[in-house]
Write a protein that holds these residues in place. Structure first.
Motif, PDB file in Angstrom:
ATOM      1  N   GLY A   1       0.821  -1.203   0.000  1.00 34.13           N
ATOM      2  CA  GLY A   1       0.000   0.000   0.000  1.00 34.13           C
ATOM      3  C   GLY A   1       0.855   1.253   0.000  1.00 34.13           C
ATOM      4  N   SER A   2       0.533   2.204  -0.887  1.00 32.71           N
ATOM      5  CA  SER A   2       1.356   3.403  -1.017  1.00 32.71           C
ATOM      6  C   SER A   2       0.630   4.657  -0.558  1.00 32.71           C
ATOM      7  N   GLY A   3      -0.286   4.499   0.401  1.00 30.08           N
ATOM      8  CA  GLY A   3      -0.952   5.662   0.988  1.00 30.08           C
ATOM      9  C   GLY A   3      -0.055   6.285   2.047  1.00 30.08           C
ATOM     10  N   PRO A   4      -0.615   7.198   2.847  1.00 25.78           N
ATOM     11  CA  PRO A   4       0.208   7.927   3.820  1.00 25.78           C
ATOM     12  C   PRO A   4       0.979   7.029   4.794  1.00 25.78           C
ATOM     13  N   ALA A   5       0.376   5.953   5.295  1.00 29.23           N
ATOM     14  CA  ALA A   5       1.088   5.086   6.239  1.00 29.23           C
ATOM     15  C   ALA A   5       2.273   4.412   5.551  1.00 29.23           C
ATOM     16  N   GLY A   6       2.034   3.874   4.358  1.00 28.42           N
ATOM     17  CA  GLY A   6       3.082   3.172   3.624  1.00 28.42           C
ATOM     18  C   GLY A   6       4.226   4.095   3.226  1.00 28.42           C
TER      19      GLY A   6
ATOM     20  N   HIS B   1      -2.956   1.704 -10.300  1.00 22.81           N
ATOM     21  CA  HIS B   1      -1.953   2.047 -11.298  1.00 22.81           C
ATOM     22  C   HIS B   1      -1.204   3.334 -10.956  1.00 22.81           C
ATOM     23  N   GLU B   2      -1.570   3.979  -9.861  1.00 21.51           N
ATOM     24  CA  GLU B   2      -0.906   5.212  -9.430  1.00 21.51           C
ATOM     25  C   GLU B   2      -0.434   5.061  -7.990  1.00 21.51           C
ATOM     26  N   ILE B   3       0.668   5.727  -7.648  1.00 25.89           N
ATOM     27  CA  ILE B   3       1.176   5.728  -6.284  1.00 25.89           C
ATOM     28  C   ILE B   3       0.488   6.834  -5.482  1.00 25.89           C
ATOM     29  N   GLY B   4       0.212   6.561  -4.228  1.00 16.40           N
ATOM     30  CA  GLY B   4      -0.298   7.627  -3.357  1.00 16.40           C
ATOM     31  C   GLY B   4      -1.541   7.257  -2.568  1.00 16.40           C
ATOM     32  N   GLY B   5      -2.199   6.167  -2.953  1.00 18.18           N
ATOM     33  CA  GLY B   5      -3.382   5.716  -2.221  1.00 18.18           C
ATOM     34  C   GLY B   5      -4.431   6.805  -2.119  1.00 18.18           C
ATOM     35  N   VAL B   6      -4.962   6.978  -0.917  1.00 14.57           N
ATOM     36  CA  VAL B   6      -6.067   7.914  -0.705  1.00 14.57           C
ATOM     37  C   VAL B   6      -5.686   9.353  -1.072  1.00 14.57           C
TER      38      VAL B   6
ATOM     39  N   VAL C   1      13.740   4.343  -2.556  1.00 13.52           N
ATOM     40  CA  VAL C   1      12.541   3.518  -2.390  1.00 13.52           C
ATOM     41  C   VAL C   1      12.020   3.106  -3.767  1.00 13.52           C
ATOM     42  N   LYS C   2      11.742   1.801  -3.927  1.00 17.75           N
ATOM     43  CA  LYS C   2      11.219   1.313  -5.211  1.00 17.75           C
ATOM     44  C   LYS C   2       9.701   1.188  -5.135  1.00 17.75           C
ATOM     45  N   PHE C   3       9.036   1.482  -6.232  1.00 12.52           N
ATOM     46  CA  PHE C   3       7.579   1.370  -6.270  1.00 12.52           C
ATOM     47  C   PHE C   3       7.163   0.406  -7.370  1.00 12.52           C
ATOM     48  N   ILE C   4       6.250  -0.505  -7.051  1.00 10.56           N
ATOM     49  CA  ILE C   4       5.708  -1.404  -8.065  1.00 10.56           C
ATOM     50  C   ILE C   4       4.191  -1.247  -8.061  1.00 10.56           C
ATOM     51  N   THR C   5       3.666  -0.737  -9.175  1.00 10.95           N
ATOM     52  CA  THR C   5       2.223  -0.529  -9.275  1.00 10.95           C
ATOM     53  C   THR C   5       1.545  -1.809  -9.779  1.00 10.95           C
ATOM     54  N   ASN C   6       0.221  -1.816  -9.757  1.00  8.90           N
ATOM     55  CA  ASN C   6      -0.567  -2.953 -10.262  1.00  8.90           C
ATOM     56  C   ASN C   6      -0.146  -4.272  -9.630  1.00  8.90           C
ATOM     57  N   CYS C   7       0.187  -4.260  -8.383  1.00 14.02           N
ATOM     58  CA  CYS C   7       0.627  -5.495  -7.729  1.00 14.02           C
ATOM     59  C   CYS C   7      -0.034  -5.594  -6.362  1.00 14.02           C
TER      60      CYS C   7
END
Lengths: 274, 485
Positions: B174-179, B200-205, B232-238
């Motif tokens: 999860g890439s929202g504020p906590a993550g 498909h986008e980073i940032g969650g809520v 930090v690496k980001f992987i979307t759609n996963c």
């Protein structure tokens, strides 16, 4: 958006093979090794083409773990499905996520009738196969408007105990609706489970028929979705008087409990907006 | 060095002492609180431009002078991530804005976001010494936003210092504020962090939930870019638990997992007609617009453009939805809330902005049924009028039905914004992870460790629906605990 893409995700979603199955129905083999490995019969994916494309759910027809591919069979009906079908071998699907939903409950029920219409045949293929492997007698009823639209007959025949073809115009197999084929089987032998996948209206009538004969029935629903992970609730349906989410509670439900009329209305929600 | 000592040392720096001496406290208190410049209400109610325009340098320096640089800064106790508030505010006062931004980033991965969406009046600003002197609190939130924006606009964004790499792989779901907050802290500690995102986008809520007029996506992207620069690496759609299992993560060498998948499941009221088309969750409505751009011509995702729109609920999400509906052309955009305005959980600023933009507030009203046309489209809603009774478990006065006081209202779009439940996806796929009866993941309150020793969890998946800053606080707490272990 693409700034985030890592080498891992960039190498995915490539279209390896494209085949035209019938008028408006296209089969794609897409590179998606993680999904190929983790998917089970009944699962689906969400696909989006282009930066500003729509997210739409598609069922998974097959997968090849060795080659790391999944098979998607798509009917061109709306703007988004036409856009996907316009892609060619070597192109990438911008966004592909899955596997989503709950896997089909597979066990030895006895005799299972798989009633599918149009592209509903695609997601039925892995389910019917798994039912056969679990020891069931599997009878597949394939239905379409006309003979040219019957897909995956050869694949189904490779394992099914029987394949019945129904076409509306009688151009291939028997003339009549899918329910006609199902009723033939029910009248002939004891059926322990009916699984149905196809247009909502077709599933409604298969379910009504099976109910008349008290045959337990499972329907795999394909509703409007946005995220596909339970977040938006666009896919909600009423099952047994309770609201359920197709994406996480389904996509398969006890068909006798599904409010198909409500589902049909919800499917048309955005018709005037597209 | 413990935190108290560090704060004291910072406060004793010569420049801080000099600043304190430069102006009498009496004169500092006499300065009136700054007013945030904002777009004209009539113009903005039809535009997606950001409403708050941000302080000018002069306004910010003047506001910073109001801060008394207390020896024991109580404001900090109100901040879930423990921002060194006096340090950044005093840097603004001495016109070292880039230093102020650095001070913010010592503890916060997302200062430009927090400066915009935190409920400061309930947190840092609620503890400000000014309030004890019957004066308005220092506008800490406005100043935070100013420092972060200044740094970005000057193009000299600092990347926090990192410890030497320890090569240990950590996964974040999860890439929202906590993550994001967790990922930032772990990167600082020297870990090799990968964030997995279902969308498909980073940032969650921050992306799908909060609208552009309150938090532009470009601001969120800048903060994400800093995390990328930190490695930090980001992987979307996963989807962790679906695309990639707990076992797969182990196989790939991940030694720790932080679950920050949010409260992804919208609640409904289960009243008749709620499944009519044209009745949707705020999550669906806002996602279609904020994430998918359905309000724009160049995108393919459709959305309903209602003329008479009712939003059910009184929280920030309800305010975001109703103000969005207004911007999409609603003549009547209404908040329908079963309690009175006093009990509304929304930020004060959102309520104020909503009113200025012509939002109608139907408080003490509760929907009991929706009525559709022959096509199954919403056309009317039936409302039960309420009055306030005795206080309930939340301490707020309980809304009670007024017998027979029922009215029917024409509507063509209803957005249900009555809260969310935890997303069951991870709890149902990680065997050994225990959840409460509400579906939230059970964690140790101090370490945020779950019943699986290498899995920690925070944000709404543990809290069940809270704020950006509390989620960020959880991210920091979990990172500190995982690092210690």
């Amino acid at each position: 958006m693409h700034a985030y893409k890592t080498p891992l995700s960039k190498s995915m979603n490539k279209i390896i093979k494209k085949k035209i199955l019938s008028e408006n129905v296209i089969k794609f083999e897409v590179e998606a090794p993680l999904i190929a490995k983790s998917r089970k019969p009944g699962h689906f994916v969400i696909v989006k083409v282009g930066k500003f494309g729509e997210r739409i759910p598609l069922t998974i027809a097959d997968s090849d773990i060795q080659n790391g591919t999944i098979t998607l069979i798509i009917q061109q009906i709306g703007k988004s499905s036409r856009k996907i079908c316009a892609l060619n071998e070597g192109d990438y699907i911008t966004d592909l996520v899955g596997p989503l939903g709950k896997a089909t409950h597979i066990e030895n029920f006895g005799t299972v009738v798989c009633a599918c219409g149009g592209v509903g045949t695609a997601p039925m293929y892995p389910i019917a196969q798994a039912m056969k492997q679990a020891g069931n007698k599997v009878i597949v009823v394939l239905a379409a408007r006309t003979g040219d639209l019957i897909i995956m007959e050869k694949e189904m025949r490779s394992f099914a105990d029987e394949v019945i073809i129904m076409t509306d115009d009688g151009s291939y197999g028997q003339k009549g609706l899918v329910t006609f084929g199902v009723e033939q089987v029910i009248n002939r032998e004891k059926v322990d489970l009916c699984v149905t996948i196809g247009p909502a209206i077709m599933m409604k009538f298969v379910s009504l028929l099976a109910k008349k004969y008290e045959v337990p029935t499972v329907a795999s629903l394909n509703t409007i979705m946005v995220d596909g992970t339970g977040m938006c609730g666009a896919c909600r349906v009423t099952v047994g008087g309770k609201t359920r989410f197709v994406c996480i509670d389904g996509p398969e439900f006890d068909a006798h409990q599904v409010n198909f009329d409500e589902m049909l209305m919800r499917l048309n929600a955005y018709k005037d907006y597209e | 060095m413990d935190n108290k000592e560090y704060l004291k040392e910072e406060r004793n720096e010569p420049w801080r002492e000099e600043l304190r001496k430069s102006m009498k406290n009496k004169d500092r208190v006499a300065i009136p609180r700054v007013k945030m410049p904002e777009l004209d209400a009539t113009y903005r109610s039809r535009s997606y431009d950001e409403v708050n325009l941000g302080l000018s340098l002069e306004q910010a320096v003047q506001e910073a002078k109001r801060c008394l640089d207390c020896p024991d800064p109580s404001c900090m106790s109100g901040c879930p991530v423990g921002v060194n508030i006096p340090k950044f505010v005093k840097n603004i006062e001495r016109n070292e804005i880039l230093e102020a931004a650095k001070a913010l980033k010592e503890t916060s991965a997302l200062p430009a976001v927090c400066g915009r969406v935190c409920p400061q009046e309930k947190q840092c600003e609620s503890q400000c010494i000014h309030l004890k002197m019957k004066s308005e609190s220092v506008a800490i939130g406005h100043l935070e936003r100013f420092a972060a924006d200044y740094e970005r606009e000057k193009g000299s964004i600092s990347v926090p210092q990192l410890a030497a790499s320890n090569g240990i792989k950590i996964a974040v779901a999860g890439s929202g504020p906590a993550g994001l907050s967790f990922a930032g802290d772990m990167a600082k500690y020297g870990y090799d962090v990968t964030v997995f995102e279902a969308l498909h986008e980073i940032g969650g809520v921050l992306k799908y939930g909060i609208p552009e007029f309150r938090l532009p996506n470009s601001i969120v992207d800048v903060e994400i870019n800093i995390l990328q620069k930190m490695g930090v690496k980001f992987i979307t759609n996963c989807i962790v638990g679906k695309t990639i299992s707990y076992e797969d993560l182990h196989e790939q060498g991940f030694k720790g997992i932080f679950v920050a998948t949010g409260a992804g499941l919208p609640n409904f009221m289960n009243i008749p007609g709620e499944n009519l088309s044209g009745v949707l969750s705020s999550n669906e409505y806002l996602t279609r617009i904020n994430l998918m751009g359905a309000n724009r011509e160049d995108t393919e995702t459709p959305v309903f453009f209602g003329k008479k729109v009712a939003i059910i609920g009184g929280g920030n999400t309800a305010m975001d939805s109703v103000r969005t509906a207004r911007r999409l052309g609603a003549d009547k955009a209404m908040i329908v809330y079963r309690r009175s305005e006093e009990e509304m959980p929304a930020r004060l600023e959102e309520v104020k902005h909503a009113k200025e933009e012509g939002i109608i507030f139907l408080t003490l009203h509760n929907p009991i049924e929706y009525i559709g046309d022959e096509k199954g489209r919403i056309k009317q809603m039936v409302l039960q009028k309420m009055e306030l009774g005795e206080p309930d478990a939340s301490g707020r006065r309980r809304p009670v039905e007024i017998p027979g006081a029922i009215e029917t209202l024409d509507v063509d779009l209803v957005i249900v914004a009555i809260g969310v439940s935890p997303n069951p996806l991870i709890p149902s796929t990680f065997s050994g992870l225990n959840v409460s009866k509400w579906g939230t993941i059970i964690v140790n309150q101090d370490s945020l460790q779950t019943d699986l020793s290498d899995v920690y969890a925070g944000g709404d998946i543990v809290r069940g629906g809270a704020t950006v800053i509390l989620a960020m606080g959880d991210g920091r707490k979990a990172a500190a605990a995982m690092h210690k272990k």
